[in-house]
Write a protein that holds these residues in place. Structure first.
Motif, PDB file in Angstrom:
ATOM      1  N   THR A 109       0.802  -1.215   0.000  1.00  0.00           N
ATOM      2  CA  THR A 109       0.000   0.000   0.000  1.00  0.00           C
ATOM      3  C   THR A 109       0.841   1.273   0.000  1.00  0.00           C
ATOM      4  O   THR A 109       0.361   2.327  -0.399  1.00  0.00           O
ATOM      5  CB  THR A 109      -0.927   0.028   1.220  1.00  0.00           C
ATOM      6  OG1 THR A 109      -0.130  -0.079   2.417  1.00  0.00           O
ATOM      7  CG2 THR A 109      -1.900  -1.139   1.176  1.00  0.00           C
TER       8      THR A 109
ATOM      9  N   HIS B 112      -0.346  -1.537   8.027  1.00  0.00           N
ATOM     10  CA  HIS B 112      -0.577  -0.366   7.172  1.00  0.00           C
ATOM     11  C   HIS B 112       0.214  -0.448   5.861  1.00  0.00           C
ATOM     12  O   HIS B 112      -0.006   0.374   4.974  1.00  0.00           O
ATOM     13  CB  HIS B 112      -0.203   0.917   7.912  1.00  0.00           C
ATOM     14  CG  HIS B 112      -0.978   1.129   9.171  1.00  0.00           C
ATOM     15  ND1 HIS B 112      -2.312   1.461   9.168  1.00  0.00           N
ATOM     16  CD2 HIS B 112      -0.603   1.040  10.475  1.00  0.00           C
ATOM     17  CE1 HIS B 112      -2.734   1.589  10.420  1.00  0.00           C
ATOM     18  NE2 HIS B 112      -1.719   1.331  11.235  1.00  0.00           N
TER      19      HIS B 112
ATOM     20  N   THR C 276      -2.086  -4.871   2.001  1.00  0.00           N
ATOM     21  CA  THR C 276      -3.520  -5.142   2.024  1.00  0.00           C
ATOM     22  C   THR C 276      -3.822  -6.189   0.967  1.00  0.00           C
ATOM     23  O   THR C 276      -2.904  -6.707   0.322  1.00  0.00           O
ATOM     24  CB  THR C 276      -4.336  -3.854   1.773  1.00  0.00           C
ATOM     25  OG1 THR C 276      -5.732  -4.127   1.979  1.00  0.00           O
ATOM     26  CG2 THR C 276      -4.140  -3.357   0.352  1.00  0.00           C
ATOM     27  N   THR C 277      -5.089  -6.499   0.784  1.00  0.00           N
ATOM     28  CA  THR C 277      -5.490  -7.509  -0.189  1.00  0.00           C
ATOM     29  C   THR C 277      -6.165  -6.854  -1.377  1.00  0.00           C
ATOM     30  O   THR C 277      -6.743  -5.768  -1.268  1.00  0.00           O
ATOM     31  CB  THR C 277      -6.451  -8.531   0.447  1.00  0.00           C
ATOM     32  OG1 THR C 277      -7.642  -7.849   0.878  1.00  0.00           O
ATOM     33  CG2 THR C 277      -5.799  -9.209   1.630  1.00  0.00           C
TER      34      THR C 277
ATOM     35  N   LEU D 136      -1.863 -12.970   4.953  1.00  0.00           N
ATOM     36  CA  LEU D 136      -1.621 -11.601   5.402  1.00  0.00           C
ATOM     37  C   LEU D 136      -1.023 -11.571   6.804  1.00  0.00           C
ATOM     38  O   LEU D 136      -0.057 -10.853   7.062  1.00  0.00           O
ATOM     39  CB  LEU D 136      -2.927 -10.806   5.357  1.00  0.00           C
ATOM     40  CG  LEU D 136      -2.856  -9.366   5.883  1.00  0.00           C
ATOM     41  CD1 LEU D 136      -1.860  -8.553   5.068  1.00  0.00           C
ATOM     42  CD2 LEU D 136      -4.236  -8.712   5.847  1.00  0.00           C
TER      43      LEU D 136
END
Length: 228
Positions: free
Chosen positions: A69, A81, A84-85, A102
């Motif tokens: 991200t 942070h 993400t997926t 994750l």
């Protein structure tokens, strides 16, 4: 005796009888135009079906994977942070990390500089921060011509040898000089001077020797067989 038919006298409005309405003769619609509209309707329905099929089929080919991200520098620990997926259509030849992993990825370190938006690949992450105990990391600046044309990548095993200017390949005499075995940690460049900077991991007793040798004069790196 033959009787002759006598036509009825015309009826007048004054007699209280309304004469029948006279309908206009409408021209018949051409059949060609109606066939054209029918064909257009069939094509629209068929086209919508094909589009819907490809849309649904494309969605079924998409798989959940991990994506970065934001930028993460080399060696930094990943947090919730940082990754993400997302759903992407991934070819079988592309190595990705499934979204279900994750939690396992959180806490690992970036093996290279990660850029926001890139898909997470197993080789981009590490659970070990180099150098490890008993190792030293030495940066060596070299000309691109003193590196293999195919390039170096993290994990490559190399021999560092002295290579004075005008002697791209060490001679037999030069080969007798001490050579230092090392493992490539990172490669960056070229810098403003046109040099490539290679971070090498060596035995803890050879770090100072390698740094001194690189400072004394040019060196070259010989690539050992890559590990499978």
């Amino acid at each position: 005796m033959i009787r002759k038919s006598v036509p009825a006298p015309p009826q007048r409005a004054g007699d209280g009888v309304v004469p029948p309405a006279q309908l206009p003769n409408l021209p018949a619609q051409p059949r060609q135009r109606r066939r054209g509209w029918l064909l257009l309707g069939v094509l629209v329905v068929a086209g919508g079906g094909v589009l819907g099929y490809h849309t649904v089929n494309g969605l079924t080919d998409r798989v959940p994977v991990l994506v970065v991200t934001r930028d993460v520098p080399l060696g930094q620990e990943l947090t919730a942070h940082d990754v993400t997926t997302t759903l992407v259509g991934v070819d079988d030849l592309v190595a990705t990390v499934p979204a279900r992993e994750l939690r396992r990825v959180i806490g690992m370190r970036a093996a290279v500089d990660l850029v926001g938006g890139m898909l997470v690949q197993p080789k981009l992450l590490t659970d070990r921060l180099t150098p490890l105990g008993g190792q030293q990391l030495v940066p060596v600046a070299v000309k691109p011509s003193r590196l293999p044309a195919r390039g170096l990548r993290p994990g490559d095993s190399v021999l560092v040898v002295a290579a004075p200017d005008g002697q791209a390949v060490p001679t037999t005499k030069a080969a007798a000089t001490p050579r230092i075995e090392a493992v490539v940690d990172q490669v960056k460049g070229p810098d403003t001077d046109g040099l490539m900077v290679v971070d090498l991991i060596v035995n803890g007793t050879e770090g100072a020797d390698l740094a001194a040798r690189a400072a004394e004069g040019p060196v070259a790196m010989v690539l050992n067989p890559r590990r499978t």
